[in-house]
Design an enzyme around this catalytic site. Structure first.
Site, mmCIF file in Angstrom:
data_model
loop_
_atom_site.group_PDB
_atom_site.id
_atom_site.type_symbol
_atom_site.label_atom_id
_atom_site.label_comp_id
_atom_site.label_asym_id
_atom_site.label_seq_id
_atom_site.Cartn_x
_atom_site.Cartn_y
_atom_site.Cartn_z
ATOM 1 N N HIS A 162 46.993 1.855 -73.659
ATOM 2 C CA HIS A 162 47.423 2.833 -74.165
ATOM 3 C C HIS A 162 48.715 3.420 -73.343
ATOM 4 C CE1 HIS A 162 44.112 4.948 -76.892
ATOM 5 N NE2 HIS A 162 45.221 4.433 -77.388
ATOM 6 N N CYS A 181 54.611 -8.247 -94.035
ATOM 7 C CA CYS A 181 54.216 -7.248 -92.995
ATOM 8 C C CYS A 181 53.921 -7.942 -91.694
ATOM 9 C CB CYS A 181 53.118 -6.235 -93.435
ATOM 10 S SG CYS A 181 51.401 -7.122 -93.766
#
Length: 559
Positions: A185, A491
């Site tokens: 994170h 993608c």
């Protein structure tokens, strides 16, 4: 000057004095408590206090950081985690701080064992949250970051998101950590805030000293301790050039929807995993979302998110998108990406095991809940698509269509598609296109499966080239088989390479979904080439004998 190498986590370069971050330590209580009821109450108070503090930090933050802190607040209040700790207190007399630490470690070990870096990185999130609860339970002080008072490079073993929230972003010139990964994170927040960052730098804490000048090269993954003048000039020049390139691209992007020079429409969307990533992508001109990875909704939670929780996330995204399309990929985890609430047996080769749609068929309750949430998001005319990962047969496509229809997807206008990422799907692309609205090519997995080469193996990296004849011919076949039946998108990471993207358009691809940092490059490349240019180059590239030859052909489109 001393140079250390780590993992490039957030692009950019900066030079500033080092500011050393150190988490506050505390003594973990041992033994058996006398009053177990009081200890349970102590735990509950600590859980509530930490959850509330994280929510308050999230309210003051924005974008990716706010979202990460909200997720950590949910972790802190996870009832399964708290129940596990409370049982240890009631049954064994374990002190509250140790009980919550042990409970968190049990979940963290499951995630840390994952072959997926993203999943493994969530283990540290759980450990951080539980450490905060434990510290609160024993009355230990929080880590202080108040003395950061001038522009600096943050140097840390690991930098928890909650402490990032306490830092003045105007003063954080760069981040360097000894631990972590590109999917931690800290790295995700750094990219969202456009702060240069390098993680997993061995020997960093021993080499860095307070206020000593440090240079961070977030593109090369290098940290320079006391950089010389030439290194400073080089990195400062790199930072200036990057900023200038971005402004140049913004000036060259035509107004309106993405298209080739002669007006052939190609939708350019974004690959995202969170609301903040969508916000960043929209700032860069994304015309929709071609891939929403939904694993973040499940990771680090002791139980699967319910329908309302998922609907809230998808709904926030469709509100931001307006009349632009949101394509949701259903959950893609398995033995290589374990989640705490599923007992998934270890597999010798999880990349070829029970994952994606195969796992969904074993757990219909999970896929039903997710599909209902997606369908609810589409009610009211929102443009929503849903696709299943790891589809290999027409029978699997039929099953997926049935599940979407049972959830009310057809009535709500939800488009139904499949990821094409295994060779079997390439060979039956026509059968899939008959049953589906769209096919989305996942070039990352498809490349490794076509070449039987694990993309995590550095020695096999030469077989991961997106310009390989096998991959280009696979894309050509998919587009040919799907023509006039289903639209075809890409993608995978290859779509973010402007030269590769133009070849794909020449082969018949009509939608490209890329990372937000590639949106401007791809849109400009499209606007400056004609469809005939793309088709001519694609025909030559497909016939090339090797990746290097195909790459040279594609590069000619950008000249």
């Amino acid at each position: 000057m001393r140079t250390l190498t780590g993992v490039a986590a957030s692009s950019g370069a900066s030079v500033a004095p080092a500011w050393l971050y150190a988490a506050a330590d505390f003594e973990m209580p041992q033994g058996e408590v006398d009053d177990r009821g009081a200890e349970v109450e102590k735990l509950r108070e600590a859980v509530e206090a930490v959850g509330r503090a994280l929510e308050e930090k999230a309210a003051l933050a924005s974008g990716e950081l706010a979202e990460v802190l909200d997720a950590q607040a949910m972790m802190a209040r996870d009832p399964e985690l708290a129940d596990s700790a409370e049982r240890a207190i009631q049954d064994q007399g374990t002190p509250a701080a140790k009980a919550i630490s042990d409970a968190g470690e049990s979940y963290a070990e499951i995630l840390a064992a994952s072959e997926s870096q993203y999943m493994a990185a969530r283990a540290e999130d759980i450990r951080d949250v539980c450490k905060r609860i434990a510290r609160r339970a024993v009355g230990a002080p929080e880590t202080s970051v108040a003395d950061l008072s001038k522009p600096s490079i943050i140097v840390a073993t690991e930098l928890p998101p909650a402490d990032v929230a306490s830092l003045d972003p105007e003063l954080v010139q760069g981040i360097a950590t000894q631990e972590g990964s590109r999917t931690s994170h800290t790295a995700i927040v750094a990219r969202a805030l456009r702060i240069p960052a390098v993680v997993a730098v061995k020997g960093l804490k021993a080499a860095a000293s307070k206020n000593v000048p440090i240079a961070v090269d977030g593109d090369e993954g290098q940290i320079h301790i006391e950089p010389d003048d030439d290194t400073k000039k080089r990195l400062e020049g790199k930072a200036a050039a990057k900023a200038a390139r971005r402004e140049e691209l913004k000036a060259r992007v035509p107004e309106g929807l993405a298209a080739t020079k002669d007006g052939h429409r190609v939708e350019v969307g974004a690959n995202i995993g969170a609301v903040a990533e969508l916000e960043a992508a929209l700032e860069e001109g994304a015309e929709g979302v071609g891939l929403l990875r939904t694993e973040l909704l499940y990771i680090g939670h002791a139980k699967a998110p319910d329908e309302d929780e998922q609907r809230d996330v998808y709904g926030t995204m469709t509100e931001l998108l307006g009349d632009r399309r949101l394509v949701v990929r259903t959950f893609d985890f398995g033995a290589d990406k374990p989640v705490p609430f599923l007992d998934i047996d270890a597999e010798e080769n999880p990349a070829l095991g029970v994952r994606g749609i195969r796992l969904a068929r074993l757990h219909p309750d999970l896929i039903t809940t997710q599909l209902r949430a997606i369908v609810r998001t589409a009610v009211g005319g929102r443009r929503v698509g849903v696709m299943a990962p790891m589809v290999a047969t027409a029978e699997e496509a039929d099953w997926f269509v049935e599940q979407v229809e049972a959830a009310g997807g057809r009535e709500a206008g939800v488009e139904v598609g499949a990821m094409v990422e295994v060779p079997a799907a390439v060979l039956v692309a026509g059968d899939l296109a008959e049953r589906l609205d769209f096919l989305s090519i996942g070039t990352n997995d498809l490349t490794q499966y076509l070449h039987a080469a694990d993309r995590q193996q550095g020695a096999l990296s030469y077989l991961q080239d997106p310009f390989s004849p096998a991959l280009l011919r696979a894309v050509q076949r998919i587009c040919f088989e799907a023509h006039d039946q289903a639209w075809v998108g890409v993608c995978g990471e290859a779509a973010g390479d402007p030269a590769w993207a133009l070849i794909a358009v020449g082969l018949g691809v009509t939608e490209l979904s890329v990372g937000s940092d590639s949106l401007l490059e791809v849109r400009v490349a499209l606007a400056e080439a004609t469809l005939d240019d793309c088709r001519t180059a694609a025909e030559e590239a497909v016939g090339a004998p090797d990746p290097a030859a195909a790459r040279r052909v594609a590069a000619g489109l950008l000249a």
